[in-house]
Design an enzyme around this catalytic site. Structure first.
Site, PDB file in Angstrom:
ATOM      1  N   LYS A 172     -30.435  -1.352  -3.718  1.00  9.13           N
ATOM      2  CA  LYS A 172     -29.440  -0.471  -3.711  1.00  9.13           C
ATOM      3  C   LYS A 172     -27.934  -1.456  -3.348  1.00  9.13           C
ATOM      4  O   LYS A 172     -27.365  -0.747  -3.423  1.00  9.13           O
ATOM      5  CB  LYS A 172     -29.180   0.320  -2.277  1.00  9.13           C
TER       6      LYS A 172
ATOM      7  N   LYS B   4     -36.186  -7.601  -7.055  1.00  7.57           N
ATOM      8  CA  LYS B   4     -37.000  -5.895  -7.288  1.00  7.57           C
ATOM      9  C   LYS B   4     -35.306  -5.229  -7.122  1.00  7.57           C
ATOM     10  O   LYS B   4     -34.481  -5.496  -6.657  1.00  7.57           O
ATOM     11  CB  LYS B   4     -37.566  -6.316  -4.984  1.00  7.57           C
TER      12      LYS B   4
ATOM     13  N   LYS C 236     -31.036 -12.877   3.276  1.00  2.00           N
ATOM     14  CA  LYS C 236     -29.958 -12.210   3.929  1.00  2.00           C
ATOM     15  C   LYS C 236     -28.437 -12.949   4.279  1.00  2.00           C
ATOM     16  O   LYS C 236     -27.573 -12.980   4.157  1.00  2.00           O
ATOM     17  CB  LYS C 236     -30.247 -11.225   4.217  1.00  2.00           C
TER      18      LYS C 236
HETATM   19  P1  TYM Z   1     -35.427  -0.273   3.839  1.00  2.00           P
HETATM   20  O1  TYM Z   1     -34.049   0.940   3.619  1.00  2.00           O
HETATM   21  O2  TYM Z   1     -34.835  -1.509   2.562  1.00  2.00           O
HETATM   22  O3  TYM Z   1     -36.369   0.557   2.771  1.00  2.00           O
HETATM   23  C1  TYM Z   1     -36.775   1.279   2.654  1.00  2.00           C
HETATM   24  C2  TYM Z   1     -38.288   1.761   1.782  1.00  2.00           C
HETATM   25  O4  TYM Z   1     -37.933   1.953   0.878  1.00  2.00           O
HETATM   26  C3  TYM Z   1     -38.792   0.374   0.128  1.00  2.00           C
HETATM   27  N1  TYM Z   1     -38.565  -0.098  -0.897  1.00  2.00           N
HETATM   28  C4  TYM Z   1     -38.865  -0.493  -2.207  1.00  2.00           C
HETATM   29  N2  TYM Z   1     -40.565   0.028  -2.255  1.00  2.00           N
HETATM   30  C5  TYM Z   1     -40.933  -0.624  -3.772  1.00  2.00           C
HETATM   31  N3  TYM Z   1     -39.534  -0.746  -4.483  1.00  2.00           N
HETATM   32  C6  TYM Z   1     -38.874  -1.210  -4.391  1.00  2.00           C
HETATM   33  N4  TYM Z   1     -38.015  -1.890  -4.867  1.00  2.00           N
HETATM   34  C7  TYM Z   1     -37.988  -1.095  -3.119  1.00  2.00           C
HETATM   35  N5  TYM Z   1     -37.399  -1.171  -2.303  1.00  2.00           N
HETATM   36  C8  TYM Z   1     -37.277  -0.586  -0.777  1.00  2.00           C
HETATM   37  C9  TYM Z   1     -39.287  -0.233   1.368  1.00  2.00           C
HETATM   38  O5  TYM Z   1     -39.781  -0.900   1.092  1.00  2.00           O
HETATM   39  C10 TYM Z   1     -38.723   0.843   2.539  1.00  2.00           C
HETATM   40  O6  TYM Z   1     -40.454   0.988   3.036  1.00  2.00           O
HETATM   41  N6  TYM Z   1     -36.466  -2.698   7.643  1.00  2.00           N
HETATM   42  C11 TYM Z   1     -36.749  -1.167   6.645  1.00  2.00           C
HETATM   43  C12 TYM Z   1     -36.031  -0.261   7.609  1.00  2.00           C
HETATM   44  C13 TYM Z   1     -37.169  -0.051   8.592  1.00  2.00           C
HETATM   45  C14 TYM Z   1     -38.347   0.880   9.079  1.00  2.00           C
HETATM   46  C15 TYM Z   1     -38.393   0.387  10.238  1.00  2.00           C
HETATM   47  C16 TYM Z   1     -39.453   0.232   7.976  1.00  2.00           C
HETATM   48  C17 TYM Z   1     -36.324   0.184  10.166  1.00  2.00           C
HETATM   49  N7  TYM Z   1     -37.635   0.504  10.602  1.00  2.00           N
HETATM   50  C18 TYM Z   1     -40.077   1.460  11.055  1.00  2.00           C
HETATM   51  C19 TYM Z   1     -40.584   1.109   8.814  1.00  2.00           C
HETATM   52  C20 TYM Z   1     -40.582   0.899  10.003  1.00  2.00           C
HETATM   53  C21 TYM Z   1     -35.678  -1.160   5.315  1.00  2.00           C
HETATM   54  O7  TYM Z   1     -35.080  -2.202   5.704  1.00  2.00           O
HETATM   55  O8  TYM Z   1     -36.074  -0.378   4.502  1.00  2.00           O
END
Ligand code: TYM
Length: 336
Positions: free
Chosen positions: A205, A202, A120
């Site tokens: 969004k 990956k 990032k």
């Molecule tokens: P975020 O918002 O990027 O994504 C949410 C969830 O989607 C999963 N994910 C994917 N899984 C499979 N293939 C993909 N291409 C893909 N892109 C995203 C992510 O692994 C995630 O599970 N930091 C986290 C949000 C967060 C969080 C937490 C998660 C904040 N606090 C506490 C768990 C526990 C994030 O940015 O996810």
């Protein structure tokens, strides 16, 4: 003779998603779909991680809309706010409070090793803010406040989960059992859905190319069109192989949605060209997302309903979070 059945308390599962755009098929298959499946057997705690989203600049009106939208989507996929606690992270100030405490138990060196921080900061070189750096500490606070047994996430969050576990273990080592050290719950299938345009990356969004991802709110036509354009190879055989990342990704998506194994899929499409297979993948994805989109549209028309639910969710979350925060603060020596 009657056997006595003792009720076991349900294990707890917690996870969050950032409202940084409309969630993709990657978010859905890697995380959200599992949350819904888990809510029957687990005590679920799920949040819209709005605080995490401001580590990159957000346009205020659009951001506000995205927060509502993410919350509505969580209900639209089938999370039941009566069964699970579904809330918005910033409504529970204990997250930022615990985050500060934990940041004093987290080393600069370990945060510097986070691959997401490195990625990032390369992508947003003009805004490498402190929040981007300490992001995993806030995520550790999100998790540890609720003492979960499992954290269902996609594979890209594994490193963040490991640091949360390290912070918890370190704190417990100093003060006794304050935090439960949770296990990651990363499903074998769907844990890493790849970009449709560059299958080495990956699906995300924030990709600049809209053809690289399926948004959960894309229309049927858009979904099928994007799959038809997906980058594959020139062999024209539907099979999984390391050198066939594009087609392997499509097989993976088709497999998670239909529940069919790789072998079954390879047999089903034996002798078919990629065109037929890509259309078939597009169709099952469109069928899966259509009812979600319909419920989402309904929910977005009823802001009062969303508000009532996220307020109640925040009250329930704050009750649990306060207990852990007070326990941690007391151990450190704060006067409560
Ligand atoms: P975020 O918002 O990027 O994504 C949410 C969830 O989607 C999963 N994910 C994917 N899984 C499979 N293939 C993909 N291409 C893909 N892109 C995203 C992510 O692994 C995630 O599970 N930091 C986290 C949000 C967060 C969080 C937490 C998660 C904040 N606090 C506490 C768990 C526990 C994030 O940015 O996810």
């Amino acid at each position: 003779m009657c056997s006595e059945k003792t009720e076991q308390p349900r294990k707890r599962a917690l996870s969050c998603i950032q409202p940084s755009g409309i969630p993709t098929l990657g978010n859905y298959l890697g995380a959200l779909k599992n949350w819904v499946a888990m809510q029957e057997d687990f005590e679920g705690i799920f949040a819209v991680a709005d605080l995490h989203a401001i580590t990159v600049r957000q346009e205020p009106a659009k951001f506000r809309q995205q927060i509502y939208s993410a919350y509505a989507l969580l209900l639209a996929i089938g999370l039941d706010p009566q069964k699970s606690t579904v809330f918005i992270q910033s409504h529970v100030p204990q997250h930022t409070q615990l985050s500060w405490l934990l940041s004093c138990y987290t080393q600069f060196g370990e945060l510097s090793r986070m691959t997401q921080f490195k990625d990032k900061s390369a992508r947003h070189a003009d805004n490498i803010n402190a929040g981007l750096f300490t992001y995993p500490v806030l995520m550790a606070a999100d998790i540890l406040l609720y003492q979960p047994d499992f954290v269902p996430v996609g594979a890209d969050q594994k490193q963040h989960l490991e640091i949360a576990r390290d912070i918890a273990a370190r704190f417990n080592g100093l003060y006794g059992e304050v935090f439960r050290v949770p296990e990651p719950y990363i499903a074998k299938a769907g844990a890493k859905v790849m970009s449709l345009q560059d299958p080495e990356k990956k699906m995300s969004k924030s990709d600049e190319n809209v053809n690289a991802y399926i948004s959960m709110l894309d229309s049927r036509e858009e979904i099928i069109r994007k799959f038809k354009r997906a980058v594959t190879d020139s062999e024209a055989v539907v099979r999984v192989a390391p050198e066939k990342a594009g087609i392997s990704n499509l097989i993976g998506i088709y497999s998670v949605i239909t529940g069919k194994s790789t072998e079954e899929i390879e047999r089903e499409f034996d002798g078919c060209g990629y065109g037929t297979f890509k259309t078939a993948v597009g169709e099952v994805v469109a069928d899966e997302l259509a009812p979600i989109r319909e419920r989402y549209d309904q929910l977005m028309k009823d802001k009062a309903y969303l508000e009532e639910n996220f307020r109640q969710g925040a009250d329930r979350a704050a009750y649990m979070a306060t207990k852990t925060l007070r326990k941690a603060a007391k151990k450190i020596g704060f006067v409560l």
